[in-house]
Scaffold this motif. Structure first.
Motif, mmCIF file in Angstrom:
data_model
loop_
_atom_site.group_PDB
_atom_site.id
_atom_site.type_symbol
_atom_site.label_atom_id
_atom_site.label_comp_id
_atom_site.label_asym_id
_atom_site.label_seq_id
_atom_site.Cartn_x
_atom_site.Cartn_y
_atom_site.Cartn_z
ATOM 1 N N ALA A 47 96.864 18.516 4.554
ATOM 2 C CA ALA A 47 97.859 17.843 5.395
ATOM 3 C C ALA A 47 97.719 18.281 6.855
ATOM 4 C CB ALA A 47 99.264 18.129 4.881
ATOM 5 N N ARG A 48 97.534 19.584 7.072
ATOM 6 C CA ARG A 48 97.361 20.078 8.447
ATOM 7 C C ARG A 48 96.032 19.618 9.028
ATOM 8 N NH1 ARG A 48 98.549 26.237 8.236
ATOM 9 N NH2 ARG A 48 97.506 26.103 10.251
ATOM 10 N N LEU A 49 94.996 19.508 8.195
ATOM 11 C CA LEU A 49 93.705 19.012 8.663
ATOM 12 C C LEU A 49 93.849 17.575 9.153
ATOM 13 C CD1 LEU A 49 90.224 19.515 7.290
ATOM 14 C CD2 LEU A 49 91.022 17.190 7.534
ATOM 15 N N LYS A 50 94.552 16.734 8.412
ATOM 16 C CA LYS A 50 94.742 15.339 8.822
ATOM 17 C C LYS A 50 95.465 15.257 10.167
ATOM 18 C CE LYS A 50 96.146 12.295 5.841
ATOM 19 N NZ LYS A 50 96.798 11.623 4.701
ATOM 20 N N ARG A 51 96.507 16.054 10.345
ATOM 21 C CA ARG A 51 97.220 16.074 11.632
ATOM 22 C C ARG A 51 96.308 16.610 12.734
ATOM 23 N NH1 ARG A 51 101.326 18.017 8.314
ATOM 24 N NH2 ARG A 51 101.074 20.137 9.086
ATOM 25 N N GLY A 52 95.519 17.637 12.383
ATOM 26 C CA GLY A 52 94.598 18.213 13.355
ATOM 27 C C GLY A 52 93.522 17.236 13.779
ATOM 28 N N ALA A 53 93.019 16.457 12.834
ATOM 29 C CA ALA A 53 91.994 15.454 13.152
ATOM 30 C C ALA A 53 92.540 14.443 14.151
ATOM 31 C CB ALA A 53 91.525 14.754 11.875
ATOM 32 N N TYR A 54 93.754 13.991 13.912
ATOM 33 C CA TYR A 54 94.378 13.047 14.833
ATOM 34 C C TYR A 54 94.483 13.646 16.232
ATOM 35 C CZ TYR A 54 97.657 9.891 17.003
ATOM 36 O OH TYR A 54 98.243 9.017 17.880
ATOM 37 N N GLY A 55 94.945 14.892 16.302
ATOM 38 C CA GLY A 55 95.091 15.553 17.599
ATOM 39 C C GLY A 55 93.771 15.771 18.309
ATOM 40 N N GLU A 56 92.764 16.206 17.577
ATOM 41 C CA GLU A 56 91.447 16.443 18.187
ATOM 42 C C GLU A 56 90.873 15.154 18.758
ATOM 43 O OE1 GLU A 56 89.800 19.225 18.808
ATOM 44 O OE2 GLU A 56 91.274 20.469 17.798
ATOM 45 N N LEU A 57 90.952 14.073 17.989
ATOM 46 C CA LEU A 57 90.396 12.802 18.444
ATOM 47 C C LEU A 57 91.212 12.212 19.593
ATOM 48 C CD1 LEU A 57 89.434 11.410 14.955
ATOM 49 C CD2 LEU A 57 87.859 12.137 16.748
ATOM 50 N N ALA A 58 92.523 12.458 19.602
ATOM 51 C CA ALA A 58 93.380 11.942 20.679
ATOM 52 C C ALA A 58 93.087 12.605 22.016
ATOM 53 C CB ALA A 58 94.850 12.137 20.312
ATOM 54 N N GLU A 59 92.573 13.831 22.003
ATOM 55 C CA GLU A 59 92.280 14.542 23.248
ATOM 56 C C GLU A 59 91.090 13.964 24.007
ATOM 57 O OE1 GLU A 59 91.754 18.695 22.704
ATOM 58 O OE2 GLU A 59 93.806 18.995 22.031
ATOM 59 N N ILE A 60 90.288 13.174 23.336
ATOM 60 C CA ILE A 60 89.068 12.645 23.957
ATOM 61 C C ILE A 60 89.288 11.167 24.258
ATOM 62 C CG2 ILE A 60 86.580 12.320 23.707
ATOM 63 C CD1 ILE A 60 86.689 14.571 21.553
ATOM 64 N N SER A 61 89.545 10.846 25.524
ATOM 65 C CA SER A 61 89.873 9.465 25.872
ATOM 66 C C SER A 61 88.663 8.538 25.744
ATOM 67 C CB SER A 61 90.473 9.393 27.273
ATOM 68 O OG SER A 61 89.529 9.794 28.239
ATOM 69 N N GLU A 62 87.501 9.016 26.091
ATOM 70 C CA GLU A 62 86.280 8.208 26.011
ATOM 71 C C GLU A 62 85.454 8.674 24.815
ATOM 72 O OE1 GLU A 62 85.405 5.567 27.892
ATOM 73 O OE2 GLU A 62 87.306 5.740 28.969
ATOM 74 N N LEU A 63 85.949 8.414 23.630
ATOM 75 C CA LEU A 63 85.285 8.849 22.402
ATOM 76 C C LEU A 63 84.234 7.827 22.002
ATOM 77 C CD1 LEU A 63 85.275 10.951 20.067
ATOM 78 C CD2 LEU A 63 86.888 9.431 18.886
ATOM 79 N N ALA A 64 82.974 8.200 22.102
ATOM 80 C CA ALA A 64 81.879 7.292 21.760
ATOM 81 C C ALA A 64 81.419 7.479 20.321
ATOM 82 C CB ALA A 64 80.700 7.506 22.704
ATOM 83 N N ALA A 65 81.410 8.731 19.847
ATOM 84 C CA ALA A 65 80.872 8.993 18.511
ATOM 85 C C ALA A 65 81.493 10.242 17.911
ATOM 86 C CB ALA A 65 79.356 9.158 18.582
ATOM 87 N N VAL A 66 81.511 10.253 16.584
ATOM 88 C CA VAL A 66 81.957 11.411 15.823
ATOM 89 C C VAL A 66 80.886 11.674 14.769
ATOM 90 C CG1 VAL A 66 83.742 12.373 14.316
ATOM 91 C CG2 VAL A 66 84.376 10.804 16.163
#
Length: 162
Positions: A47-66
């Protein structure tokens, strides 16, 4: 007291590399193939990983790839969010990047590969002028190499790691 928020990454495309697990390694690269930041994170629960994933990806405004390496079930938390952001997603296994970035003798065992990854990651950190770690955990080191593989795959760098 709340910790200070990390700055959002803006203006140029970025790649996020993740060594999947409840103990996760994270590395961010810019589109010139330079390491911007890296760290380890112990989420402790799915559950914390899912919330963390959202937060990590939200910090990068120009996300091209994961680029995600590891458990496919854990990857789903990241791929769903990345897909909504329009980012290209790669889900790979360790042998994919190790085969390309490490010498055969460095891959004889998992222990050898992790040690070699740590050495190569430190060279990438130094070449990128990223902050030097006091201690570099193997999940962060592997995320750095996973990210380098991703940069090569996207054509952001053609070089082998230093």
């Amino acid at each position: 007291m709340k910790p200070a928020a990390r700055p959002t990454l803006h203006s140029v495309p970025h790649l996020l590399a993740v060594d999947l697990g409840l103990k996760t390694g994270l590395a961010v690269y810019d589109d010139a193939g330079a390491l911007v930041r890296y760290r380890s994170q112990n989420y402790g629960s799915f559950a914390r990983l899912k919330r963390g994933a959202y937060g990590e990806l939200a910090e990068i405004s120009e996300l091209a790839a994961v680029v995600l390496e590891g458990d496919v079930l854990l990857a789903r938390a990241w791929t769903r969010i990345a897909a909504r952001r329009g980012a290209r997603t790669f889900v790979i296994q360790a042998h994919t990047w190790r085969r390309r970035l490490l010498l055969d003798r460095e891959q004889r065992s998992g222990v050898d590969a992790k040690a070699a990854a740590g050495e190569v990651a430190r060279r990438i950190i130094e070449a990128s002028d990223a902050p030097r770690p006091t201690s570099l955990k193997h999940d962060a080191a592997e995320a750095i190499l996973i990210g380098w593989w991703g940069c090569m795959e996207l054509g952001w760098t053609e070089q082998m790691p230093p």
